[in-house]
Write a protein that holds these residues in place. Structure first.
Motif, PDB file in Angstrom:
ATOM      1  N   ASP A 142       0.831  -1.203   0.000  1.00  0.00           N
ATOM      2  CA  ASP A 142       0.000   0.000   0.000  1.00  0.00           C
ATOM      3  C   ASP A 142       0.873   1.264   0.000  1.00  0.00           C
ATOM      4  OD1 ASP A 142      -2.619   1.190   0.111  1.00  0.00           O
ATOM      5  OD2 ASP A 142      -2.148   1.758   2.190  1.00  0.00           O
ATOM      6  N   VAL A 143       1.849   1.288   0.880  1.00  0.00           N
ATOM      7  CA  VAL A 143       2.685   2.483   1.027  1.00  0.00           C
ATOM      8  C   VAL A 143       3.502   2.747  -0.245  1.00  0.00           C
ATOM      9  CG1 VAL A 143       4.676   3.405   2.293  1.00  0.00           C
ATOM     10  CG2 VAL A 143       2.819   2.308   3.536  1.00  0.00           C
ATOM     11  N   LEU A 144       4.015   1.673  -0.851  1.00  0.00           N
ATOM     12  CA  LEU A 144       4.828   1.841  -2.056  1.00  0.00           C
ATOM     13  C   LEU A 144       3.976   1.922  -3.322  1.00  0.00           C
ATOM     14  CD1 LEU A 144       7.668  -0.774  -1.296  1.00  0.00           C
ATOM     15  CD2 LEU A 144       7.661   1.675  -0.777  1.00  0.00           C
ATOM     16  N   GLY A 145       2.700   1.658  -3.182  1.00  0.00           N
ATOM     17  CA  GLY A 145       1.797   1.717  -4.336  1.00  0.00           C
ATOM     18  C   GLY A 145       2.127   0.663  -5.381  1.00  0.00           C
ATOM     19  N   THR A 146       2.506  -0.540  -4.943  1.00  0.00           N
ATOM     20  CA  THR A 146       2.955  -1.550  -5.905  1.00  0.00           C
ATOM     21  C   THR A 146       1.832  -2.413  -6.475  1.00  0.00           C
ATOM     22  OG1 THR A 146       3.741  -2.677  -3.892  1.00  0.00           O
ATOM     23  CG2 THR A 146       5.391  -1.826  -5.377  1.00  0.00           C
ATOM     24  N   ASP A 147       0.644  -2.344  -5.883  1.00  0.00           N
ATOM     25  CA  ASP A 147      -0.507  -2.989  -6.513  1.00  0.00           C
ATOM     26  C   ASP A 147      -0.366  -4.498  -6.724  1.00  0.00           C
ATOM     27  OD1 ASP A 147      -2.861  -1.873  -7.005  1.00  0.00           O
ATOM     28  OD2 ASP A 147      -2.454  -1.256  -9.083  1.00  0.00           O
ATOM     29  N   LEU A 148       0.357  -5.149  -5.848  1.00  0.00           N
ATOM     30  CA  LEU A 148       0.467  -6.607  -5.967  1.00  0.00           C
ATOM     31  C   LEU A 148      -0.810  -7.246  -5.428  1.00  0.00           C
ATOM     32  CD1 LEU A 148       4.109  -6.885  -4.599  1.00  0.00           C
ATOM     33  CD2 LEU A 148       3.398  -7.279  -6.968  1.00  0.00           C
ATOM     34  N   GLU A 149      -1.148  -8.394  -6.001  1.00  0.00           N
ATOM     35  CA  GLU A 149      -2.364  -9.065  -5.518  1.00  0.00           C
ATOM     36  C   GLU A 149      -2.128  -9.684  -4.148  1.00  0.00           C
ATOM     37  OE1 GLU A 149      -4.512 -11.566  -7.987  1.00  0.00           O
ATOM     38  OE2 GLU A 149      -4.302 -10.278  -9.755  1.00  0.00           O
ATOM     39  N   ARG A 150      -3.216  -9.801  -3.421  1.00  0.00           N
ATOM     40  CA  ARG A 150      -3.174 -10.360  -2.071  1.00  0.00           C
ATOM     41  C   ARG A 150      -2.451 -11.721  -2.026  1.00  0.00           C
ATOM     42  NH1 ARG A 150      -6.642  -9.538   2.630  1.00  0.00           N
ATOM     43  NH2 ARG A 150      -7.413  -7.517   1.996  1.00  0.00           N
ATOM     44  N   VAL A 151      -2.788 -12.578  -2.981  1.00  0.00           N
ATOM     45  CA  VAL A 151      -2.214 -13.921  -2.947  1.00  0.00           C
ATOM     46  C   VAL A 151      -0.706 -13.856  -3.233  1.00  0.00           C
ATOM     47  CG1 VAL A 151      -2.750 -14.542  -5.342  1.00  0.00           C
ATOM     48  CG2 VAL A 151      -2.625 -16.332  -3.618  1.00  0.00           C
ATOM     49  N   GLU A 152      -0.284 -12.859  -4.008  1.00  0.00           N
ATOM     50  CA  GLU A 152       1.146 -12.656  -4.266  1.00  0.00           C
ATOM     51  C   GLU A 152       1.841 -12.237  -2.968  1.00  0.00           C
ATOM     52  OE1 GLU A 152       2.392 -13.524  -7.121  1.00  0.00           O
ATOM     53  OE2 GLU A 152       4.399 -13.072  -6.342  1.00  0.00           O
ATOM     54  N   LEU A 153       1.189 -11.384  -2.194  1.00  0.00           N
ATOM     55  CA  LEU A 153       1.754 -10.939  -0.911  1.00  0.00           C
ATOM     56  C   LEU A 153       1.886 -12.127   0.045  1.00  0.00           C
ATOM     57  CD1 LEU A 153      -0.371  -7.678  -0.510  1.00  0.00           C
ATOM     58  CD2 LEU A 153       2.012  -7.842  -1.283  1.00  0.00           C
ATOM     59  N   VAL A 154       0.920 -13.027  -0.041  1.00  0.00           N
ATOM     60  CA  VAL A 154       0.946 -14.240   0.781  1.00  0.00           C
ATOM     61  C   VAL A 154       2.160 -15.093   0.415  1.00  0.00           C
ATOM     62  CG1 VAL A 154      -0.263 -16.444   1.077  1.00  0.00           C
ATOM     63  CG2 VAL A 154      -1.541 -14.287   1.246  1.00  0.00           C
ATOM     64  N   LYS A 155       2.368 -15.278  -0.887  1.00  0.00           N
ATOM     65  CA  LYS A 155       3.500 -16.102  -1.342  1.00  0.00           C
ATOM     66  C   LYS A 155       4.825 -15.451  -0.951  1.00  0.00           C
ATOM     67  CE  LYS A 155       1.281 -17.768  -5.570  1.00  0.00           C
ATOM     68  NZ  LYS A 155       1.344 -17.605  -7.031  1.00  0.00           N
ATOM     69  N   MET A 156       4.902 -14.140  -1.063  1.00  0.00           N
ATOM     70  CA  MET A 156       6.133 -13.428  -0.691  1.00  0.00           C
ATOM     71  C   MET A 156       6.408 -13.581   0.802  1.00  0.00           C
ATOM     72  SD  MET A 156       5.351 -10.067  -2.967  1.00  0.00           S
ATOM     73  CE  MET A 156       6.684  -8.993  -2.418  1.00  0.00           C
ATOM     74  N   SER A 157       5.343 -13.584   1.594  1.00  0.00           N
ATOM     75  CA  SER A 157       5.514 -13.721   3.049  1.00  0.00           C
ATOM     76  C   SER A 157       6.053 -15.102   3.395  1.00  0.00           C
ATOM     77  CB  SER A 157       4.170 -13.492   3.751  1.00  0.00           C
ATOM     78  OG  SER A 157       3.712 -12.181   3.499  1.00  0.00           O
TER      79      SER A 157
END
Ligand code: GLA
Length: 387
Positions: A142-157
């Motif tokens: 959100d802060v960086l405005g990168t617009d990644l999908e939620r599931v992508e954020l999950v995989k990155m985590s």
């Protein structure tokens, strides 16, 4: 319950007046499907109402500041220090996530002040670490405005934990923390990431979490050992059947190939995984059909399989489950999460909850010398921005 205003006030008293945004990501409890995720099997977790808050502000200085209400260690890292793990400190979780952004070619275009405040009991096996990772990923996106999908954020985590912390965990915890929905559990295929949100409408029944206070260690050793044992089982089976993951095998398939695994320990590990995947599917079917007793039986069977075949329970978890099984009004009870300490999850009839807490608490304490804690779970939503 912690409030956004409290978190903001704490942030401002640490970093000074100005803007601040607050995010939240929950811990999870897994109802059934344990040690199946990294085998490409099914899991059935739900997000909890407690988790980790993260308050963030952008700053000009090219540094990232880390503070937590739960840990003493605090630090300020310049941009070129962000790729180096900080000993065994908690900041490796958010740092690992920042590094996943770097891996995608996303640079920090701003300095950051971060303040974390979590109310997941630490080391309880309720995924305080996944909550920490997912809240960082969600907030940065959100802060960086990168617009990644939620599931992508999950995989990155998940990758942050694998690569930066060194725990070869599967995706269940981060998925539940990122994708959870209030009053629903997530029936997730960990191979394809297809999932179904199943309403948890338990008439007259509650989900009770019992904390053994026998810490489920953040250290990777035993957990990674199980991951390796499952790989060893796959290697053996591949000599006669082309599989990549134990999750590809039905119980019948496994029966036809198990004799090829000559090592008894490895065979039992695989047996747990294959039967646990079936139990998970059957449990979800039972729940959908309103057969909660059947669901409970499968929870109990899950515990004994984790105890005997997978050997991840230990005295504290076994004692807690055994004491629960004795109580009238307990529909099912099992360890939840990685094991080796942490929590059990039980389905308990409303009228039995008080006596459950009293009797299981007293008997567990008598047998182990440890005073346990009990929480009646509320199933909450996945990661969000709070206002
Ligand atoms: C830990 C891991 C998960 C999962 C569970 C066991 O919570 O982080 O990925 O493997 O253990 O089911």
């Amino acid at each position: 319950m912690m409030k956004v205003e409290d978190i903001k006030r704490e942030f401002l008293s640490i970093y000074g007046e100005g803007d601040v945004a607050v995010y939240f990501s929950p811990g999870r409890v897994n109802l059934i499907g344990e040690h199946t995720d990294y085998n490409g099997g099914f899991v059935f977790p739900c997000a909890l109402s407690f988790g980790t808050f993260l308050a963030v502000r952008k700053i000009e200085e090219k540094v990232v500041k880390f503070r937590s209400a739960n840990q003493d260690f605090a630090t300020k890292l310049s941009f070129n220090q962000l790729t180096t793990p900080q000993g065994k400190e908690w900041v490796n979780y958010p740092l690992g996530v920042i590094n996943q952004f770097f891996k995608k070619g996303i640079e920090l275009n701003t300095g950051l002040e971060l303040y974390f405040n979590g109310n997941v009991p630490n080391g309880a096996g309720l995924s305080s670490s996944a909550a920490l990772e997912v809240v960082t990923a969600y907030a940065l996106n959100d802060v960086l405005g990168t617009d990644l999908e939620r599931v992508e954020l999950v995989k990155m985590s998940q990758k942050a934990e694998n690569e930066f912390v060194g725990v070869n965990c599967g995706i269940m915890d981060q998925f539940a923390s990122g994708m959870g929905k209030a009053n629903h559990a997530i029936f997730l295929n960990c191979d394809t990431l297809d999932y179904e949100l199943v309403p948890i409408e338990l008439e007259g029944v509650k989900i009770v979490i019992s904390n053994t206070h026998s810490p489920h260690k953040l250290d990777a050793g035993k957990y990674n050992e199980r991951v390796a044992e499952c790989k060893a089982a796959v290697e053996k089976i591949r000599e006669i059947m082309p599989i990549n993951l134990l999750g590809e095998l039905s119980v019948e398939d496994f029966a036809s190939v198990e004799s090829t695994i000559t090592d008894d320990v490895i065979r039992r590990r695989a047996h747990h995984v294959v039967t646990e995947i079936k139990r998970t599917r059957d449990a979800v079917d039972a729940l959908k059909a309103g057969k909660v007793e059947e669901f409970g039986q499968l929870m109990n069977a899950s515990h004994t399989s984790l105890r005997d075949d997978y050997e991840v329970t230990g005295t504290a978890l076994d004692t807690m489950a055994e004491e629960a099984w004795k109580i009238d009004g307990v529909i099912g009870s099992r360890m939840t999460g990685g094991g080796f300490g942490g929590c059990t999850v039980s389905l308990v009839r409303d009228e039995a909850i008080d006596s459950f807490i009293e009797k299981v608490g007293a008997n567990y304490e008598k047998r182990t010398g440890i005073k346990p804690d009990f929480y009646v779970a509320e199933i909450g939503n996945g990661a969000s921005k709070l206002n």
